[in-house]
Design an enzyme around this catalytic site. Structure first.
Site, PDB file in Angstrom:
ATOM      1  N   ARG A  83      -9.431  17.207  22.013  1.00 55.62           N
ATOM      2  CA  ARG A  83      -9.021  17.518  20.653  1.00 55.62           C
ATOM      3  C   ARG A  83     -10.141  17.345  19.627  1.00 55.62           C
ATOM      4  NH1 ARG A  83      -4.473  16.425  23.268  1.00 55.62           N
ATOM      5  NH2 ARG A  83      -5.948  15.060  24.282  1.00 55.62           N
ATOM      6  N   THR A  84     -10.791  16.175  19.658  1.00 55.96           N
ATOM      7  CA  THR A  84     -11.729  15.866  18.577  1.00 55.96           C
ATOM      8  C   THR A  84     -12.938  16.799  18.616  1.00 55.96           C
ATOM      9  OG1 THR A  84     -10.957  13.593  18.696  1.00 55.96           O
ATOM     10  CG2 THR A  84     -12.974  13.968  17.468  1.00 55.96           C
ATOM     11  N   LYS A  91     -32.775   7.895  30.864  1.00 51.00           N
ATOM     12  CA  LYS A  91     -32.942   6.621  30.132  1.00 51.00           C
ATOM     13  C   LYS A  91     -33.536   6.793  28.732  1.00 51.00           C
ATOM     14  CE  LYS A  91     -31.741   3.931  33.718  1.00 51.00           C
ATOM     15  NZ  LYS A  91     -30.474   4.564  34.056  1.00 51.00           N
ATOM     16  N   ARG A 110     -19.434  10.609  19.220  1.00 49.36           N
ATOM     17  CA  ARG A 110     -18.453   9.754  19.902  1.00 49.36           C
ATOM     18  C   ARG A 110     -19.234   8.954  20.935  1.00 49.36           C
ATOM     19  NH1 ARG A 110     -12.631  11.292  22.349  1.00 49.36           N
ATOM     20  NH2 ARG A 110     -12.193  11.083  20.137  1.00 49.36           N
ATOM     21  N   HIS A 151     -11.947   5.322  14.368  1.00 45.53           N
ATOM     22  CA  HIS A 151     -11.857   6.774  14.616  1.00 45.53           C
ATOM     23  C   HIS A 151     -11.346   7.359  13.285  1.00 45.53           C
ATOM     24  CE1 HIS A 151     -11.336  10.557  16.440  1.00 45.53           C
ATOM     25  NE2 HIS A 151     -10.564  10.257  17.466  1.00 45.53           N
TER      26      HIS A 151
HETATM   27  C1  NCD Z   1      -7.881   9.266  20.745  1.00 46.73           C
HETATM   28  C2  NCD Z   1      -9.260   8.712  21.024  1.00 46.73           C
HETATM   29  O1  NCD Z   1     -10.054   9.292  21.745  1.00 46.73           O
HETATM   30  O2  NCD Z   1      -9.510   7.673  20.481  1.00 46.73           O
HETATM   31  N1  NCD Z   1      -7.717  10.606  20.973  1.00 46.73           N
HETATM   32  C3  NCD Z   1      -8.173  11.497  20.068  1.00 46.73           C
HETATM   33  O3  NCD Z   1      -9.260  11.395  19.571  1.00 46.73           O
HETATM   34  N2  NCD Z   1      -7.350  12.485  19.756  1.00 46.73           N
HETATM   35  C4  NCD Z   1      -6.827   8.447  21.317  1.00 46.73           C
HETATM   36  C5  NCD Z   1      -6.918   8.016  22.724  1.00 46.73           C
HETATM   37  O4  NCD Z   1      -7.730   8.477  23.531  1.00 46.73           O
HETATM   38  O5  NCD Z   1      -6.121   7.173  23.047  1.00 46.73           O
END
Ligand code: NCD
Length: 329
Positions: free
Chosen positions: A67-68, A96, A117, A145
């Site tokens: 999703r993100t 590395k 991320r 997040h």
């Molecule tokens: C979440 C995440 O990755 O923190 N999902 C997301 O970004 N939609 C929630 C999760 O993985 O539990």
């Protein structure tokens, strides 16, 4: 719809979006108002102003994401930006090279924003110190997040009409959830009540001063919104956890949901463990706003990218003006 960069929140000064803990209520509202205006671009495929035309965004994902990553990509592309997808598994991180060196080398090719991320808490913050472009945190360990919480807030405001005077339950694996932490910080700026609900093992060692409860059935009658959290199995090395007991105590079933306030909504950040956090009937039922959350996510990320890159532009312009003054003596 926001018409030009000129109208973009002149008081917005953040070029990075790292977490909701230190954001003000006004800053959160600025994002949500702008995202609200972008929602028709997402839901009705209305044309968007190309305010990020010729900009380059790096999606630097060192952890899995559906999703993100997709949402940030759609958001940047809808505003006219180019997006480069970095895949950690096939990158020089495997040779590395440090995260900072990797990012600075790609930045030297010309970047406006990095969406990161990472499995380490604080990695986005360290990156923000090391690069000149904008950095947006797309999740760092169990820490924050921010864009997920902002999209949750937009979803709740759209569906319930406000952010004040609500009771929101964050249910399940609160301890390992960056989504729960960011929502806690976000909602704590408004006059709403947030209750973290789960078995004691998931309420231990919380580093936020939140109201907690172990009895979901007792909390539900007070709830306007119920946010089910994914059980973070991958973060459970030192946790004694029995999934059958968890289901008995905390799975959101139609019978349990019937105890919540009339019109209560059900959220989940995804990915959903169907049959664990909630039943199919609830996940796909009329009170579920799970798919609307992902729609709101694109609009929120459009707003965040545009606001942060707008602040970066102002910083770049003032640096250039200063350099010119310095040259003139
Ligand atoms: C979440 C995440 O990755 O923190 N999902 C997301 O970004 N939609 C929630 C999760 O993985 O539990």
């Amino acid at each position: 719809m926001p018409r030009s960069k000129k109208s973009a929140a002149p008081n917005w000064t953040r070029k990075h979006l790292l977490g909701l803990e230190d954001m003000t209520a006004q800053e959160i509202l600025t994002v949500l108002d702008r995202a609200d205006a972008y929602l028709p671009c997402v839901t009705q495929a209305r044309p968007c102003p190309p305010t990020l035309k010729d900009r380059t965004v790096l999606n630097l994902f060192c952890e899995d994401s559906t999703r993100t990553r997709t949402s940030f990509t759609f958001a940047a592309e809808r505003l006219g930006a180019r997006v480069f997808q970095f895949h950690a598994a096939t990158s020089s991180l495997n040779k590395k090279e440090s995260l900072i060196d990797t990012a600075r080398n790609i930045e030297a090719m010309g970047l406006d924003a990095i969406v990161i991320r990472h499995q380490e808490r604080g990695a986005p913050h360290r990156l923000a110190e090391a690069v000149a472009c904008s950095v947006l945190n797309a999740g760092d360990n169990a820490h924050e997040h921010p864009t997920q919480a902002l999209l949750d807030m937009l979803t709740i405001r759209r569906r319930l009409g406000r952010l004040d005077g609500l009771t929101l339950a964050l249910v399940g694996d609160v301890r390992h959830s960056r989504v729960a932490r960011s929502n806690f910080f976000g909602f704590s700026k408004f006059a709403s009540r947030v209750i973290c609900v789960g078995p004691p093992v998931f309420l231990q060692a919380l580093d936020v001063k939140a109201e907690t409860a172990t009895d979901l059935g007792a909390v539900l009658p007070e709830c306007d919104a119920v946010m089910m959290l994914r059980v973070q199995f991958e973060r459970h090395e030192s946790v004694q956890f029995n999934v059958d007991e968890y289901i008995r105590g905390y799975q959101l079933t139609p019978a349990r949901l019937a105890r919540a306030r009339p019109g209560a909504i059900v959220l989940h950040p995804g990915p959903v463990n169907r049959g664990v956090e909630l039943t199919n009937e609830v996940a796909d039922g009329p009170q579920s706003v799970i798919l609307f959350q992902t729609t709101c996510g694109v609009a929120v990320r459009m707003a965040c990218l545009e606001l942060c890159i707008g602040a970066l532009d102002r910083e770049r312009r003032s640096r250039t003006a200063q350099a010119r003054r310095d040259r003139r003596g």
